[in-house]
Scaffold this active site. Structure first.
Site, short mmCIF file in Angstrom:
data_model
loop_
_atom_site.label_atom_id
_atom_site.label_comp_id
_atom_site.label_asym_id
_atom_site.label_seq_id
_atom_site.Cartn_x
_atom_site.Cartn_y
_atom_site.Cartn_z
N ASP A 152 0.83 -1.20 0.00
CA ASP A 152 0.00 0.00 0.00
C ASP A 152 0.86 1.25 0.00
O ASP A 152 1.88 1.29 -0.69
CB ASP A 152 -0.92 -0.03 1.24
CG ASP A 152 -2.29 0.56 0.96
OD1 ASP A 152 -2.36 1.80 0.87
OD2 ASP A 152 -3.26 -0.20 0.85
N HIS A 210 -3.52 6.04 3.71
CA HIS A 210 -4.26 4.86 3.30
C HIS A 210 -3.68 3.57 3.90
O HIS A 210 -4.42 2.74 4.46
CB HIS A 210 -4.25 4.78 1.77
CG HIS A 210 -5.13 3.72 1.18
ND1 HIS A 210 -4.66 2.46 0.87
CD2 HIS A 210 -6.43 3.74 0.82
CE1 HIS A 210 -5.65 1.74 0.35
NE2 HIS A 210 -6.73 2.50 0.30
N VAL A 221 -8.98 -6.97 13.74
CA VAL A 221 -9.79 -8.19 13.71
C VAL A 221 -9.41 -9.10 14.88
O VAL A 221 -10.23 -9.88 15.35
CB VAL A 221 -9.62 -8.93 12.37
CG1 VAL A 221 -10.54 -10.15 12.29
CG2 VAL A 221 -9.92 -8.00 11.20
N ALA A 315 -8.62 -7.89 -8.51
CA ALA A 315 -9.72 -8.60 -7.86
C ALA A 315 -10.25 -9.73 -8.72
O ALA A 315 -10.68 -10.77 -8.20
CB ALA A 315 -10.84 -7.62 -7.52
N SER A 376 -11.55 -0.87 0.11
CA SER A 376 -10.23 -0.85 0.73
C SER A 376 -10.30 -1.18 2.22
O SER A 376 -9.36 -1.71 2.79
CB SER A 376 -9.57 0.53 0.58
OG SER A 376 -8.88 0.66 -0.62
#
Length: 615
Positions: A152, A210, A221, A315, A376
């Site tokens: 990134d 970002h 998470v 993707a 994102s």
């Protein structure tokens, strides 16, 4: 099929605040004079061997990078002659430009204050059961931290969330080695915490926000990133910066980052960027990661379009380790900006109004935060979950991890037309299923990458030295509205470079009336001989001009207007291009209007006509 790559990833915003937007440009953006080349199997696979091969093209070609463990190289080409020689070289399997990729948030909320003690943490208000999953996960173990590479804009290593949690990956040999020395011999000097491909340095600072925001979601998470003091992390973040302060980077650097991540032991890679066109070199990198057991999570995109019909890359790369992620709201609806696709987008995850870390100073502990929205933000939630699954069952393959995630969802009726699984991820269910597979042997299906969506067959063309195209042949008559039947064959020898084979016309200076028909594509006058074969009858034709939209020519033969034929641009390629026979009464010319022109053919024609004046 013969598909070259016209425009990978141009100006995409995947990190945006609602309303999210996709920022694209209409023309391909590339790094001028730079190409990614893959040599054939028989070519030497060593870095020295590849560099030596590139040296045979003379001083006009220089090697910028040799991708480790592959037959690909990143080249700088300073002349059209050298470029054409690369296209014609029999040792070259494919060649594509070094495309520019971009993430560009259209809006960002102001820097926030640190979370308060009374705040309750949740990835979002969607029922993803993050906290529930913490109660059943393995205890903290400093020796069991899965490495997640965040490719990134970099990372704020000074942010207390990462600094105090011990979550930043470290290269021990470089950390304990000599400054200015490549202590581990991997080609990177002082890559203690990763690498900055923009500045060619080990300083992975985030000058865009970002990357730090994405990394915070990955970390969150597995733990409460809003609490302070921050607990020890369950994963390690490997920051690889290939996007600059404006969110722009190159395909070559993205590919390099993937190879680096695999080499350094990352088991999960997060790619929160993408674009509308295909890159075979990026596909190669995904396949390499799959063969090394690495899960890759890719953001589906933010243009509210169907990836099944309008692909988004990476993707849409079909490798078994790639998880394409759409974004959902707190109420489990598709986010208004999110791309979708029941055939190509796999799962959904919260991506609207996600609070996470950003670089900054003056914020109370644990540092500065912002709220962002986009796929994102959805992708790193899945990446963090993949890492926690591997923490429970580290022997699982990337394919098995993807299967667990896809089988651990909350099915939502509103997502049945959004993602292939009709579901939004559930952390608790995923950990339960991971625990149930701690004794499951690793297994992965054999995977032979299907490159038919972009076959840059530079060396597959039967061409003269310096030529860029060879045999053009129509294989099968598919019928049509104009009557007529039988097999058609179009044989056209296009002599390149165009300085020899092209008769240029000057562009008309006069302004075209507003009511006149406007050209969709620039057309170029071509001087060559071509033969059209219809029902075994050879018809000499002279091509008047050519564009990425088709070919026009003069012929005395009576052809069938509206008939659909099928063209093949190389006998060694399986890509076929449908074309319709058309008639221009004004110019008294026939034409072949391309019906399904690929990005590869567009790029090839553009490369032939580079520097020429359109008619």
């Amino acid at each position: 099929m013969w598909k070259l790559n016209l425009s990978l990833v141009v100006g995409l915003s995947l990190s945006v605040v609602v309303p999210s937007a996709l920022a694209q440009v209409s023309a391909p953006q590339t790094v001028t004079g730079e190409y990614i080349v893959k040599f054939k199997q028989q070519s030497s696979v060593s870095s020295a061997g590849l560099s030596k091969m590139a040296g045979t093209f003379g001083a006009s070609v220089s090697v910028k990078n040799v991708f480790a463990a592959s037959r690909m190289m990143h080249l700088k080409v300073n002349s059209e002659v050298a470029r054409d020689a690369l296209y014609a070289n029999p040792d070259v399997e494919f060649i594509e430009p070094n495309y520019i990729l971009s993430v560009n948030p259209v809006d960002v909320s102001p820097l926030g204050s640190a979370p308060q003690a009374s705040d309750s943490y949740g990835q979002s208000r969607a029922n993803v059961q993050v906290r529930d999953s913490w109660n059943i996960q393995k205890p903290y173990d400093s020796g069991n931290k899965v490495v997640v590479a965040v490719i990134d804009t970099g990372l704020d290593r000074g942010h207390l969330l990462f600094k105090d949690s011990g979550s930043i990956w470290e290269n021990e040999k470089e950390k304990n080695g000599l400054a200015g020395v490549d202590d581990d011999g991997n080609g990177y000097v002082d890559d203690i915490n990763g690498w900055n491909y923009v500045g060619s340095t080990g300083n992975v600072h985030d000058d865009n926000n970002h990357g730090t925001h994405v990394a915070g979601i990955v970390l969150g998470v597995g733990q409460d990133v809003m609490a302070y003091p921050v607990r020890e992390s369950k994963v390690k973040i490997l920051p690889l910066k290939f996007l600059d302060s404006k969110g722009a980077g190159s395909t070559a650097n993205a590919v390099s980052a993937i190879y680096y991540a695999v080499a350094q032991g990352a088991k999960v890679i997060n790619n929160s960027w993408g674009g509308p066109s295909y890159s075979q070199s990026l596909h190669e990198a995904y396949a390499y990661a799959y063969n090394n057991g690495v899960v890759i999570v890719s953001a589906a995109g933010n243009s509210n379009t169907n990836n099944d019909s309008t692909p988004m890359y990476p993707a849409n790369i079909n490798s078994p380790n790639n998880i394409s992620v759409a974004s959902t709201t707190d109420s489990d609806y598709k986010s208004s900006f999110s791309n979708y696709g029941v055939g190509s987008v796999h799962v959904a995850a919260p991506g609207s109004s996600i609070l996470s870390s950003v670089p900054g100073s003056g914020c109370f502990a644990p540092g500065c935060y912002q709220m962002m929205s986009g796929t994102s933000m959805a992708a790193p939630f899945v990446a963090g979950l993949a890492a926690l699954i591997l923490r429970e069952a580290p022997q699982l393959s990337s394919y098995q991890v993807k299967s667990i995630i896809e089988g651990s969802l909350d099915r939502v009726s509103g997502l049945s037309t959004v993602v292939s699984t009709s579901g939004r991820v559930n952390a608790y269910k995923a950990i339960i299923n991971a625990k149930a597979n701690v004794e499951t042997p690793p297994w992965s299906p054999a995977y032979a990458p299907d490159y038919k969506t972009s076959r840059s067959t530079a060396s597959a063309m039967e061409a003269l030295p310096g030529a860029g195209c060879g045999l053009v042949k129509a294989l099968v008559d598919k019928g049509g509205t104009g009557g007529g039947s039988g097999a058609w064959t179009l044989v056209a020898i296009l002599m390149l470079p165009f300085a020899v084979a092209v008769a240029l016309r000057n562009r008309k200076e006069a302004q075209t009336p507003a009511t006149a028909n406007r050209r969709v594509h620039d057309r170029f006058s071509v001087a060559k001989k071509a033969v059209l074969k219809a029902n075994d009858q050879l018809i000499d034709i002279t091509t008047a001009d050519m564009s990425v939209g088709g070919i026009s020519f003069k012929s005395d033969a009576g052809l069938n207007k509206g008939q659909i034929i099928e063209l093949q641009f190389s006998e060694k390629s399986d890509e076929k291009l449908e074309a319709e026979v058309v008639w221009c009464s004004t110019k008294q010319e026939y034409g072949l209007r391309f019906l399904n022109v690929s990005e590869s053919i567009k790029f090839q024609i553009q490369s032939w006509t580079q520097g020429l004046v359109p008619t």
